[in-house]
Scaffold this motif. Structure first.
Motif, PDB file in Angstrom:
ATOM      1  N   MET A   1       0.835  -1.186   0.000  1.00  0.00           N
ATOM      2  CA  MET A   1       0.000   0.000   0.000  1.00  0.00           C
ATOM      3  C   MET A   1       0.878   1.246   0.000  1.00  0.00           C
ATOM      4  O   MET A   1       1.787   1.360   0.801  1.00  0.00           O
ATOM      5  N   GLY A   2       0.562   2.177  -0.897  1.00  0.00           N
ATOM      6  CA  GLY A   2       1.287   3.442  -0.939  1.00  0.00           C
ATOM      7  C   GLY A   2       0.733   4.411   0.082  1.00  0.00           C
ATOM      8  O   GLY A   2      -0.235   4.139   0.779  1.00  0.00           O
ATOM      9  N   GLU A   3       1.363   5.554   0.133  1.00  0.00           N
ATOM     10  CA  GLU A   3       0.938   6.583   1.083  1.00  0.00           C
ATOM     11  C   GLU A   3      -0.393   7.203   0.669  1.00  0.00           C
ATOM     12  O   GLU A   3      -0.668   7.378  -0.516  1.00  0.00           O
ATOM     13  N   LEU A   4      -1.200   7.530   1.663  1.00  0.00           N
ATOM     14  CA  LEU A   4      -2.438   8.269   1.461  1.00  0.00           C
ATOM     15  C   LEU A   4      -2.270   9.652   2.064  1.00  0.00           C
ATOM     16  O   LEU A   4      -1.665   9.791   3.124  1.00  0.00           O
ATOM     17  N   THR A   5      -2.815  10.653   1.397  1.00  0.00           N
ATOM     18  CA  THR A   5      -2.850  11.993   1.959  1.00  0.00           C
ATOM     19  C   THR A   5      -4.298  12.336   2.258  1.00  0.00           C
ATOM     20  O   THR A   5      -5.152  12.254   1.379  1.00  0.00           O
ATOM     21  N   VAL A   6      -4.563  12.682   3.508  1.00  0.00           N
ATOM     22  CA  VAL A   6      -5.892  13.105   3.942  1.00  0.00           C
ATOM     23  C   VAL A   6      -5.900  14.617   3.945  1.00  0.00           C
ATOM     24  O   VAL A   6      -5.047  15.251   4.565  1.00  0.00           O
ATOM     25  N   LEU A   7      -6.858  15.201   3.247  1.00  0.00           N
ATOM     26  CA  LEU A   7      -7.008  16.656   3.178  1.00  0.00           C
ATOM     27  C   LEU A   7      -8.300  17.032   3.896  1.00  0.00           C
ATOM     28  O   LEU A   7      -9.380  16.584   3.521  1.00  0.00           O
ATOM     29  N   TYR A   8      -8.163  17.834   4.950  1.00  0.00           N
ATOM     30  CA  TYR A   8      -9.292  18.147   5.818  1.00  0.00           C
ATOM     31  C   TYR A   8      -9.501  19.658   5.909  1.00  0.00           C
ATOM     32  O   TYR A   8      -8.600  20.444   5.624  1.00  0.00           O
ATOM     33  N   ASP A   9     -10.695  20.047   6.342  1.00  0.00           N
ATOM     34  CA  ASP A   9     -11.071  21.457   6.521  1.00  0.00           C
ATOM     35  C   ASP A   9     -10.462  21.982   7.814  1.00  0.00           C
ATOM     36  O   ASP A   9     -10.925  21.670   8.917  1.00  0.00           O
ATOM     37  N   GLU A  10      -9.412  22.771   7.677  1.00  0.00           N
ATOM     38  CA  GLU A  10      -8.694  23.280   8.836  1.00  0.00           C
ATOM     39  C   GLU A  10      -9.488  24.304   9.639  1.00  0.00           C
ATOM     40  O   GLU A  10      -9.120  24.626  10.773  1.00  0.00           O
ATOM     41  N   GLY A  11     -10.585  24.808   9.107  1.00  0.00           N
ATOM     42  CA  GLY A  11     -11.429  25.756   9.831  1.00  0.00           C
ATOM     43  C   GLY A  11     -12.508  25.085  10.655  1.00  0.00           C
ATOM     44  O   GLY A  11     -13.280  25.752  11.339  1.00  0.00           O
ATOM     45  N   ALA A  59      -1.135   7.412  -3.635  1.00  0.00           N
ATOM     46  CA  ALA A  59       0.189   7.677  -4.204  1.00  0.00           C
ATOM     47  C   ALA A  59       0.146   7.866  -5.720  1.00  0.00           C
ATOM     48  O   ALA A  59       1.032   8.498  -6.295  1.00  0.00           O
ATOM     49  N   ASN A  60      -0.892   7.347  -6.377  1.00  0.00           N
ATOM     50  CA  ASN A  60      -1.051   7.501  -7.828  1.00  0.00           C
ATOM     51  C   ASN A  60      -1.820   8.757  -8.201  1.00  0.00           C
ATOM     52  O   ASN A  60      -2.078   8.999  -9.382  1.00  0.00           O
ATOM     53  N   GLY A  61      -2.224   9.540  -7.195  1.00  0.00           N
ATOM     54  CA  GLY A  61      -2.965  10.769  -7.458  1.00  0.00           C
ATOM     55  C   GLY A  61      -4.464  10.575  -7.570  1.00  0.00           C
ATOM     56  O   GLY A  61      -5.191  11.519  -7.882  1.00  0.00           O
ATOM     57  N   HIS A  62      -4.961   9.354  -7.303  1.00  0.00           N
ATOM     58  CA  HIS A  62      -6.406   9.093  -7.358  1.00  0.00           C
ATOM     59  C   HIS A  62      -7.064   9.687  -6.117  1.00  0.00           C
ATOM     60  O   HIS A  62      -6.677   9.381  -4.994  1.00  0.00           O
ATOM     61  N   ARG A  63      -8.047  10.560  -6.342  1.00  0.00           N
ATOM     62  CA  ARG A  63      -8.738  11.245  -5.251  1.00  0.00           C
ATOM     63  C   ARG A  63     -10.093  10.621  -4.986  1.00  0.00           C
ATOM     64  O   ARG A  63     -10.855  10.336  -5.896  1.00  0.00           O
ATOM     65  N   ARG A  64     -10.387  10.419  -3.709  1.00  0.00           N
ATOM     66  CA  ARG A  64     -11.705   9.989  -3.256  1.00  0.00           C
ATOM     67  C   ARG A  64     -12.182  11.039  -2.253  1.00  0.00           C
ATOM     68  O   ARG A  64     -11.393  11.516  -1.449  1.00  0.00           O
ATOM     69  N   SER A  65     -13.470  11.339  -2.290  1.00  0.00           N
ATOM     70  CA  SER A  65     -13.999  12.405  -1.430  1.00  0.00           C
ATOM     71  C   SER A  65     -15.234  11.933  -0.683  1.00  0.00           C
ATOM     72  O   SER A  65     -15.940  11.031  -1.130  1.00  0.00           O
ATOM     73  N   GLY A  66     -15.503  12.577   0.457  1.00  0.00           N
ATOM     74  CA  GLY A  66     -16.685  12.257   1.242  1.00  0.00           C
ATOM     75  C   GLY A  66     -16.691  10.814   1.708  1.00  0.00           C
ATOM     76  O   GLY A  66     -15.661  10.277   2.119  1.00  0.00           O
TER      77      GLY A  66
END
Length: 123
Positions: A1-11, A59-66
């Motif tokens: 498994m490659g790295e995942l980046t979690v992007l969250y609402d900092e506000g 890691a491949n740039g595939h984005r999943r949301s919600g």
């Protein structure tokens, strides 16, 4: 498994708290949506789309949301694989659960006293 980046609402205190739970998870990088990394990974989305939900980028740039972002993230947690498997087979359940929590995140922050903890830590 490659790295995942979690992007969250900092506000959002609740979002920041949940994101913090993953900071020490192996293979997971946690970044604010408004960070430079957030700009890089979410460049194709406008501001409203960026802040509409959490995003997980592999890691491949595939984005999943919600709700769709939950299974790959849960797979990284000890004991999370069965729930990830379930949510992949029932994506409507993942979307419903995510939407329910998302709609009530301000209430959850108050119940968990996250706003209060945030203001105390700023002093």
């Amino acid at each position: 498994m490659g790295e995942l980046t979690v992007l969250y609402d900092e506000g959002c205190p609740f979002c920041t708290w949940v994101a913090g739970l993953f900071r020490s998870t192996e293979g997971v990088r946690v970044e604010a949506i408004g960070s430079g990394r957030g700009d890089e990974l979410l460049g194709g989305l406008n501001r409203e789309e960026r802040y509409a939900s959490v995003h997980v980028v592999d890691a491949n740039g595939h984005r999943r949301s919600g709700g769709e972002a939950l299974p790959p993230l849960l797979r990284r947690l000890e004991g999370g694989r069965p729930l990830a498997w379930l949510l992949e087979r029932f994506p409507g359940l993942a979307a419903w659960g995510y939407d329910l929590v998302s709609r009530h995140r301000a209430l959850l922050a108050r119940v968990l006293r996250l706003d209060q903890a945030r203001s105390v830590s700023r002093r």
